[in-house]
Each structure stands twice: as structure tokens, then as C-alpha cells.
Design an enzyme around this catalytic site. Structure first.
Site, PDB file in Angstrom:
ATOM      1  N   LYS A 197      -9.349  38.301   6.838  1.00  0.00           N
ATOM      2  CA  LYS A 197      -9.351  39.608   6.200  1.00  0.00           C
ATOM      3  C   LYS A 197     -10.598  39.676   5.335  1.00  0.00           C
ATOM      4  CE  LYS A 197      -6.751  42.659   3.187  1.00  0.00           C
ATOM      5  NZ  LYS A 197      -5.488  42.880   2.479  1.00  0.00           N
ATOM      6  N   LYS A 250      -9.112  41.700  10.409  1.00  0.00           N
ATOM      7  CA  LYS A 250      -9.099  42.997   9.728  1.00  0.00           C
ATOM      8  C   LYS A 250     -10.358  43.156   8.905  1.00  0.00           C
ATOM      9  CE  LYS A 250      -6.488  45.249   6.135  1.00  0.00           C
ATOM     10  NZ  LYS A 250      -5.421  45.135   5.196  1.00  0.00           N
ATOM     11  N   SER A 276      -7.893  51.961   7.331  1.00  0.00           N
ATOM     12  CA  SER A 276      -7.943  53.355   6.885  1.00  0.00           C
ATOM     13  C   SER A 276      -9.334  53.977   6.997  1.00  0.00           C
ATOM     14  CB  SER A 276      -7.425  53.452   5.454  1.00  0.00           C
ATOM     15  OG  SER A 276      -8.153  52.596   4.593  1.00  0.00           O
TER      16      SER A 276
END
Ligand code: PBG
Length: 327
Positions: A197, A250, A276
Site C-alpha cells: 500500500k 494499492k 478513490s
């Protein structure tokens, strides 16, 4: 003469030689929820809603009926419930456990995934517990945080979560959560680890949706540096050794090389999160009439799958599933 174009000649031939295809079963739908009885459109993510419990059940049911096998929950926690040690994150009658119970009762075949991290519950807006020195400098405490994450994972497991997904990037949390789950007889609850991440600006709209931006500092001492890829392999090997069932990369679109390398390194299933900011870029270009929404969304998703992802967390899950089913 060798003519590669022969294999592209007709829809029938193209469909036979296609190497990667998308199905609704590839998608995981992230859902935002809050304590409110109203469903609220999220200003920072046009087309995405923060749901009441009733709205959440309806939306999850619609996605599931379209063939989406799983959802992942992201709660907005009210300010008075936030605290430095995020106690609310393991409250058995808190918002997330109540939502898990309601979802599993309404749709037993829906796979319910939960996010394990402190940021929505933490008065500092960090994924872990914050310590400040006299100079006001922050340290995110690793081992203290891991102990709380174990409580949070257990709370979700008791409520009926199928998969817990630690997104905090603390060291050693996968092993600790596995041990905590096993010691309370939750051997069948899976861990989907956010393995790689990155400290990404693409999370901006999400933090707006949950009011979860860090009050101070940034997340660069725990999330990964966007310039690094060998480090993703290091995290991948650790998560595998610690007992993760699935790995995640991610964001997804700007990190396709990482998805591909993790795919080549591990035999575990790999998830990728179209976050997002990726959603917002595609959505806003489509809303302006500059790009064809359906075409760019499906192309962005097949690119992520082609890079090596088995599953894609995407805010487009429901629409993409409907498009793939031809409706
Ligand atoms: C926090 C968390 C974040 C996202 C998922 N879990 C934000 C962050 O790390 O600050 C981002 C998802 C998105 O941007 O869509 N644990």
C-alpha cells in the site's frame, strides 16, 4: 505471410483468442456507511454514497444480485467516538459489527470483507496510535497498534466477517491477527493483506468521504514510497510467511508493474484496489463528456486484471457488473 491481424478478424475469433476477460465475479464493491438514517451523496466522489444501514443493505443486495461476490465496509465514525487509542474500533455493538450482522442475515452468500486499521476511529486520523514528543514530532507506534488491530479483527470475526483486510501497513500484523483469530476459533476467517500500500495522493477523495485525513503529518512512515518496487516484493514475502490468504496492491492503475511483480512472486490470489482518486479521474472525464465512461472503466479494469490481479476493489463494481451482463 505471417499476418497477426487474422486473429483479430471477427468478433468470434477475437472472443476465442482473448487472453483476459472480466466477469462480475472479479469485483469487490467498497461501501461507505454512517450512523445517520439518511443516505448522503459524497461530495468528493460524485456518484458514490455514504449509506444508512438500510441503504447499505439495499446497495449490497443489488450488487450481489448482479454477480458481485463481495463488499468491503468503510465506516464514518462520529467525532465524539474517536479517541487516541481508537477503542470504538472493537466495540461489539459499533457501526461495523452491526452492519456485518445485518448483511450476513440478509445475504448469507455475500462475502463480507472489513477494513482493519485505526484511521476512522483515531482522533489523530492515522492508521496507528500516535505518540508526540516535546517538539511535537509524531511517531506511529507499531506494536501497540498491532495489539489493537487484533482486537478489531476479532470484533469483526465475532460479528460474522468472512475476510478481514488489514490496511494499516504496520509490521508483523498479519502474523499477529492470524494468531488472534486462531486462538478464538476463527480458523476460517481469511486475511486479505494490504501488502503493498503506497503513500498515495490518490486516496484524497476517500479521506474526504470519511473525514479521516491525518490531523498532523502524513502516512509516509508506514505506507510505501511510490518510487519503490523491490520493497513490495519484500512485503509480499513477509505477508506470505505470516499467513496471509490473499495479497493486495494499492492503488491499482498507476502500479500495474507492482501487481505484475507480486503476481510473479507469489502463488496467492492477488487483489488490486482501484482507489478513490482513480475513480474520480475516470468519472470526471466522463462527466465532462470527454471520454466514454463505460469504455474507459472496462478498459481500466481489464488492464488491472491483465497485469495479474485476480480480484479488483472498485467503486464501479455495480455498474461494471451490469455492463458486463449487457444491461
Ligand atoms: C485507510 C484506508 C485508505 C483507503 C482504504 N483504507 C486511505 C488511507 O490510507 O489514507 C483508501 C481507499 C481509496 O482511496 O479509495 N486505512
Amino acid at each position: 505471410m505471417i499476418r497477426p491481424r487474422r486473429n483479430r478478424r471477427s468478433p468470434a475469433i477475437r472472443s476465442m483468442v482473448r487472453e483476459t476477460s472480466l466477469t462480475p465475479a472479479d469485483f469487490i464493491l467498497p461501501l461507505f456507511l454512517h450512523e445517520d438514517a439518511h443516505d448522503t451523496p459524497i461530495a468528493s466522489m460524485p456518484g458514490v454514497t455514504r449509506w444508512s444501514l438500510d441503504g447499505l443493505l439495499r446497495e449490497a443486495g443489488e450488487a450481489h444480485a448482479l454477480g458481485v461476490p463481495a463488499i468491503v465496509l468503510f465506516p464514518k465514525i462520529e467525532e465524539p467516538l474517536k479517541s487516541p487509542h481508537a477503542e470504538e474500533c472493537h466495540n461489539d455493538v459499533g457501526l461495523v459489527p452491526r452492519a456485518i450482522r445485518a448483511l450476513k442475515a440478509a445475504y448469507p452468500s455475500l462475502c463480507v470483507i472489513t477494513d482493519v486499521a485505526l484511521d476512522p476511529y483515531n482522533s489523530d486520523g492515522h492508521d496507528g496510535v500516535v505518540q508526540r514528543n516535546e517538539l511535537g514530532e509524531l511517531t506511529i507506534l507499531n506494536d501497540e497498534t498491532v495489539a489493537i488491530l487484533c482486537e478489531q479483527a476479532l470484533c469483526h470475526a465475532r460479528a460474522g466477517a468472512d475476510i478481514v483486510a488489514p490496511s494499516d501497513m504496520m509490521d508483523g500484523r498479519v502474523a499477529a491477527i492470524r494468531q488472534a483469530l486462531d486462538s478464538e476459533d476463527f480458523q476460517n476467517v481469511s486475511i486479505m493483506s494490504y501488502t503493498a500500500k503506497y503513500a498515495s495522493a490518490f486516496y484524497g477523495p476517500f479521506r474526504g468521504a470519511l473525514d479521516s485525513a491525518p490531523k498532523d503529518g502524513d502516512k509516509k512512515t508506514y505506507q510505501m514510497d511510490p518510487g519503490n518496487s523491490r520493497e513490495a516484493i519484500r512485503e509480499c514475502l513477509l505477508d506470505e510467511a505470516e499467513g496471509a490468504d490473499m495479497l493486495m496492491v494499492k492503488p491499482a492503475g498507476p502500479y500495474l508493474d507492482i501487481i505484475s511483480k507480486v503476481r510473479d512472486t507469489s502463488t496467492l490470489p492477488i487483489a488490486a484496489y482501484q482507489v478513490s482518486g482513480e475513480y474520480l479521474m475516470l468519472k470526471s472525464a466522463a462527466a465532462a463528456g470527454w471520454l466514454d465512461e463505460r469504455a474507459i472503466v472496462l478498459e481500466s479494469l481489464i488492464g488491472i486484471k491483465r497485469a495479474g490481479a485476480d480480484m479488483i476493489l472498485t467503486y464501479f463494481a455495480k455498474h461494471a457488473a451490469a455492463w458486463l451482463r449487457g444491461s
